[in-house]
Design an enzyme around this catalytic site. Structure first.
Site, PDB file in Angstrom:
ATOM      1  N   ASN A   1      10.703  25.466  24.564  1.00  0.00           N
ATOM      2  CA  ASN A   1      11.136  24.277  23.817  1.00  0.00           C
ATOM      3  C   ASN A   1      10.043  23.782  22.863  1.00  0.00           C
ATOM      4  O   ASN A   1       9.585  22.647  22.929  1.00  0.00           O
ATOM      5  CB  ASN A   1      11.594  23.167  24.768  1.00  0.00           C
ATOM      6  CG  ASN A   1      10.529  22.742  25.768  1.00  0.00           C
ATOM      7  OD1 ASN A   1       9.614  23.496  26.074  1.00  0.00           O
ATOM      8  ND2 ASN A   1      10.671  21.535  26.284  1.00  0.00           N
TER       9      ASN A   1
ATOM     10  N   ASN B   1      10.470  14.480  34.521  1.00  0.00           N
ATOM     11  CA  ASN B   1      11.832  14.955  34.716  1.00  0.00           C
ATOM     12  C   ASN B   1      11.810  16.368  35.298  1.00  0.00           C
ATOM     13  O   ASN B   1      11.204  17.251  34.686  1.00  0.00           O
ATOM     14  CB  ASN B   1      12.592  14.955  33.386  1.00  0.00           C
ATOM     15  CG  ASN B   1      14.087  15.154  33.575  1.00  0.00           C
ATOM     16  OD1 ASN B   1      14.612  14.926  34.644  1.00  0.00           O
ATOM     17  ND2 ASN B   1      14.760  15.585  32.527  1.00  0.00           N
TER      18      ASN B   1
ATOM     19  N   PHE C   1       8.991  12.285  29.084  1.00  0.00           N
ATOM     20  CA  PHE C   1       8.805  12.770  30.442  1.00  0.00           C
ATOM     21  C   PHE C   1       7.643  13.763  30.489  1.00  0.00           C
ATOM     22  O   PHE C   1       7.425  14.514  29.544  1.00  0.00           O
ATOM     23  CB  PHE C   1      10.059  13.502  30.927  1.00  0.00           C
ATOM     24  CG  PHE C   1      11.282  12.649  31.083  1.00  0.00           C
ATOM     25  CD1 PHE C   1      11.463  11.875  32.216  1.00  0.00           C
ATOM     26  CD2 PHE C   1      12.288  12.660  30.111  1.00  0.00           C
ATOM     27  CE1 PHE C   1      12.622  11.116  32.386  1.00  0.00           C
ATOM     28  CE2 PHE C   1      13.440  11.910  30.276  1.00  0.00           C
ATOM     29  CZ  PHE C   1      13.605  11.129  31.420  1.00  0.00           C
TER      30      PHE C   1
ATOM     31  N   ASP D   1       4.719  22.737  35.984  1.00  0.00           N
ATOM     32  CA  ASP D   1       5.475  22.097  34.895  1.00  0.00           C
ATOM     33  C   ASP D   1       4.512  21.296  34.019  1.00  0.00           C
ATOM     34  O   ASP D   1       4.791  20.165  33.618  1.00  0.00           O
ATOM     35  CB  ASP D   1       6.601  21.217  35.429  1.00  0.00           C
ATOM     36  CG  ASP D   1       7.569  20.761  34.325  1.00  0.00           C
ATOM     37  OD1 ASP D   1       7.461  21.260  33.180  1.00  0.00           O
ATOM     38  OD2 ASP D   1       8.416  19.889  34.613  1.00  0.00           O
TER      39      ASP D   1
ATOM     40  N   HIS E   1       1.292  15.353  26.784  1.00  0.00           N
ATOM     41  CA  HIS E   1       1.708  14.458  25.711  1.00  0.00           C
ATOM     42  C   HIS E   1       0.486  13.710  25.208  1.00  0.00           C
ATOM     43  O   HIS E   1      -0.549  13.660  25.885  1.00  0.00           O
ATOM     44  CB  HIS E   1       2.769  13.466  26.195  1.00  0.00           C
ATOM     45  CG  HIS E   1       4.057  14.093  26.597  1.00  0.00           C
ATOM     46  ND1 HIS E   1       4.938  14.644  25.687  1.00  0.00           N
ATOM     47  CD2 HIS E   1       4.616  14.276  27.818  1.00  0.00           C
ATOM     48  CE1 HIS E   1       5.983  15.124  26.329  1.00  0.00           C
ATOM     49  NE2 HIS E   1       5.816  14.919  27.624  1.00  0.00           N
TER      50      HIS E   1
ATOM     51  N   HIS F   1      11.519  23.537  38.988  1.00  0.00           N
ATOM     52  CA  HIS F   1      11.073  22.230  39.512  1.00  0.00           C
ATOM     53  C   HIS F   1      12.101  21.521  40.395  1.00  0.00           C
ATOM     54  O   HIS F   1      12.587  20.433  40.082  1.00  0.00           O
ATOM     55  CB  HIS F   1      10.649  21.316  38.374  1.00  0.00           C
ATOM     56  CG  HIS F   1      11.532  21.271  37.159  1.00  0.00           C
ATOM     57  ND1 HIS F   1      12.913  21.165  37.208  1.00  0.00           N
ATOM     58  CD2 HIS F   1      11.217  21.286  35.841  1.00  0.00           C
ATOM     59  CE1 HIS F   1      13.397  21.132  35.989  1.00  0.00           C
ATOM     60  NE2 HIS F   1      12.402  21.202  35.137  1.00  0.00           N
TER      61      HIS F   1
ATOM     62  N   HIS G   1       5.655  28.023  35.023  1.00  0.00           N
ATOM     63  CA  HIS G   1       6.297  26.912  34.309  1.00  0.00           C
ATOM     64  C   HIS G   1       5.244  26.026  33.650  1.00  0.00           C
ATOM     65  O   HIS G   1       4.744  25.077  34.254  1.00  0.00           O
ATOM     66  CB  HIS G   1       7.132  26.087  35.285  1.00  0.00           C
ATOM     67  CG  HIS G   1       8.072  25.145  34.619  1.00  0.00           C
ATOM     68  ND1 HIS G   1       9.335  24.887  35.090  1.00  0.00           N
ATOM     69  CD2 HIS G   1       7.955  24.389  33.495  1.00  0.00           C
ATOM     70  CE1 HIS G   1       9.938  24.015  34.305  1.00  0.00           C
ATOM     71  NE2 HIS G   1       9.111  23.692  33.318  1.00  0.00           N
TER      72      HIS G   1
ATOM     73  N   HIS H   1       4.089  24.202  29.624  1.00  0.00           N
ATOM     74  CA  HIS H   1       4.435  23.902  28.233  1.00  0.00           C
ATOM     75  C   HIS H   1       3.137  23.930  27.421  1.00  0.00           C
ATOM     76  O   HIS H   1       2.292  23.054  27.563  1.00  0.00           O
ATOM     77  CB  HIS H   1       5.103  22.525  28.132  1.00  0.00           C
ATOM     78  CG  HIS H   1       6.402  22.441  28.869  1.00  0.00           C
ATOM     79  ND1 HIS H   1       7.619  22.703  28.268  1.00  0.00           N
ATOM     80  CD2 HIS H   1       6.675  22.149  30.165  1.00  0.00           C
ATOM     81  CE1 HIS H   1       8.581  22.563  29.169  1.00  0.00           C
ATOM     82  NE2 HIS H   1       8.034  22.232  30.326  1.00  0.00           N
ATOM     83  N   LEU H   2       2.999  24.962  26.598  1.00  0.00           N
ATOM     84  CA  LEU H   2       1.803  25.091  25.773  1.00  0.00           C
ATOM     85  C   LEU H   2       1.977  24.441  24.400  1.00  0.00           C
ATOM     86  O   LEU H   2       1.028  24.376  23.627  1.00  0.00           O
ATOM     87  CB  LEU H   2       1.420  26.568  25.633  1.00  0.00           C
ATOM     88  CG  LEU H   2       1.033  27.261  26.943  1.00  0.00           C
ATOM     89  CD1 LEU H   2       0.684  28.726  26.694  1.00  0.00           C
ATOM     90  CD2 LEU H   2      -0.109  26.544  27.646  1.00  0.00           C
TER      91      LEU H   2
END
Length: 428
Positions: free
Chosen positions: A94, A281, A326, A308, A312, A232, A60, A62-63
């Site tokens: 996403n 989140n 989040f 996760d 940002h 998660h 899990h 996010h790249l």
């Protein structure tokens, strides 16, 4: 010429013992493990008693590429992963555009081949554009290399649509990975609903928003025979629901993050709700939820640990708590903080059981290569220094993201060498 890891201690995943063994890698394969292997022209890395583990697998992350390269890229995210000891990561869909077509699967694989520092396994979206309105071509995504399907970032709100997705996924043996959130219950919440949110005057997200969706999807998995994987997990009732599903023999698995194992909403309270680096989140919940997650990890209800990793920009995280995005980063220190807190300090989890949650179990649950250091196996290897101690220092991250509540925390057990399919991808 091969790569010889000499003088290290290999962790036995069955007994927990550390055994003085050399490991020889030839090509992408572990060709030999023995008490003493001659250099014989091989490239030698002397380990001087450091600990040899299977490469970590994070299901899990996010790249952010394509579309949000200001937050992270496949290049920076996988460099961060390698630095944290990861040899495989599964990236969430996403992005913009959403990873919802075979062409987008191909894009991730092509960029990874050029710029990646570890194996990247893309998820395909359940619904087109993650809009929750129309199913993607699940068979096409699977054929193009999707490791599973998910609309992570949002929950699929339509029960009938999720039911049909599970029917198709079950027929193709594709895991269905869920972000469990009933949006009608969550509304515009920005932290856990409870006494702290009331005190701070911030809208809360109840644990019920998570557990209600998990309950629905467990029942759909029971009917369709799909493999359901819960992202998660954070809520005490959610853990109990997964425990029940497993007791009924259903194909239900789950993951937990380091922050949901170690932190609670109290850190938001301590900063008066003014530091959005504490916003994630599902949210950091109450102590009873943290303990439920920890107990679920210890008794096997929770199968694996996932970060996760959600980078940002600093500007985004400097917004007011209500409006900031989040997410936390975690790839570069997840093992270290959990080794320190669960193995070194509390002794609640033996090292070999922690490593199974980081490597062996993800490989088994998602039918991946790796997860063990064995002769004939893929050469995905992590070497850690269990005695080295340093602080979590965001300014030193390889990731573009700096957003973590663990900044400044002391930890032991840092990666010194990562080998992905026989290639050194990180060396301290």
């Amino acid at each position: 010429m091969g790569l010889l890891l000499k003088g290290g201690r290999l962790l036995n995943l069955e007994t927990g013992s550390l055994e003085s063994l050399d490991v020889l890698v030839e090509g992408s394969t572990i060709s030999r493990i023995a008490n003493s292997i001659e250099a014989d022209g091989h490239e030698v890395v002397g380990l001087d008693g450091l600990t040899i583990l299977p490469g970590f697998i994070d299901m899990h992350v996010h790249l952010r590429q394509p579309g949000f390269e200001g937050k992270e890229t496949i290049a920076t995210g996988t460099r961060a992963a390698a630095r944290g000891g990861y040899t495989k990561v599964a990236c969430m869909p996403n992005t913009r555009p959403v990873l919802d077509t075979p062409e987008q699967m191909k894009y991730v694989y092509e960029v990874t081949a050029r710029e990646g520092s570890c194996t990247v396994l893309p998820y395909g979206a359940i619904t087109k554009g993650e809009l929750g309105e129309e199913l993607t071509d699940i068979a096409g995504l699977r054929s193009a290399g999707a490791v599973a399907i998910t609309d992570d970032g949002v929950g699929v709100q339509s029960s009938s649509l999720m039911r049909e997705a599970m029917r198709i996924a079950a027929s193709l043996d594709v895991p269905v990975v869920i972000h469990s959130e009933d949006e009608d219950l969550a509304k515009d919440g920005c932290m856990n609903e409870g006494v702290v949110s009331q005190r701070l005057g911030l809208p809360g997200i109840p644990g019920l928003a998570e557990s209600a969706m998990i309950a629905r999807d467990i029942l759909l998995a029971q009917e369709t025979g799909a493999h359901l994987h819960v992202c998660h997990i954070s809520d005490a009732w959610s853990v109990e629901l997964v425990r029940w599903a497993k007791s009924m023999g259903l194909r239900v698995t789950t993951e937990v993050t380091p922050h949901h194992l170690l932190l609670t909403e109290s850190i938001i309270d301590a900063t008066d709700g003014e530091d959005a680096n504490m916003k994630v989140n599902p949210p950091l919940r109450a102590e009873r939820d943290r303990l439920a997650c920890l107990n679920g990890l210890l008794d096997g209800t929770i199968d694996m640990i996932a970060t996760d990793h959600a980078p940002h920009t600093p500007e985004e995280k400097q917004r007011p708590f209500r409006t900031a995005p989040f997410g936390f980063v975690g790839l570069e220190f997840a093992f270290s903080v959990l080794y320190t807190e669960l193995v070194e300090k509390s002794g609640s989890l033996p090292l070999h059981e922690l490593v199974k949650k980081f490597a062996t179990n993800p490989a088994e649950v998602f039918n991946l290569s790796g997860g063990r250091v064995v002769e004939g196996g893929i050469a995905d290897i992590t070497v850690v220094d269990l005695e080295a101690e340093r602080v979590v220092a965001p300014d030193e991250f390889y990731s573009k993201g700096r957003n973590t509540p663990f900044a400044g925390q002391k930890a032991k057990g840092w990666t010194v060498l990562t080998v992905n399919e026989g290639r050194i991808t990180y060396q301290a």
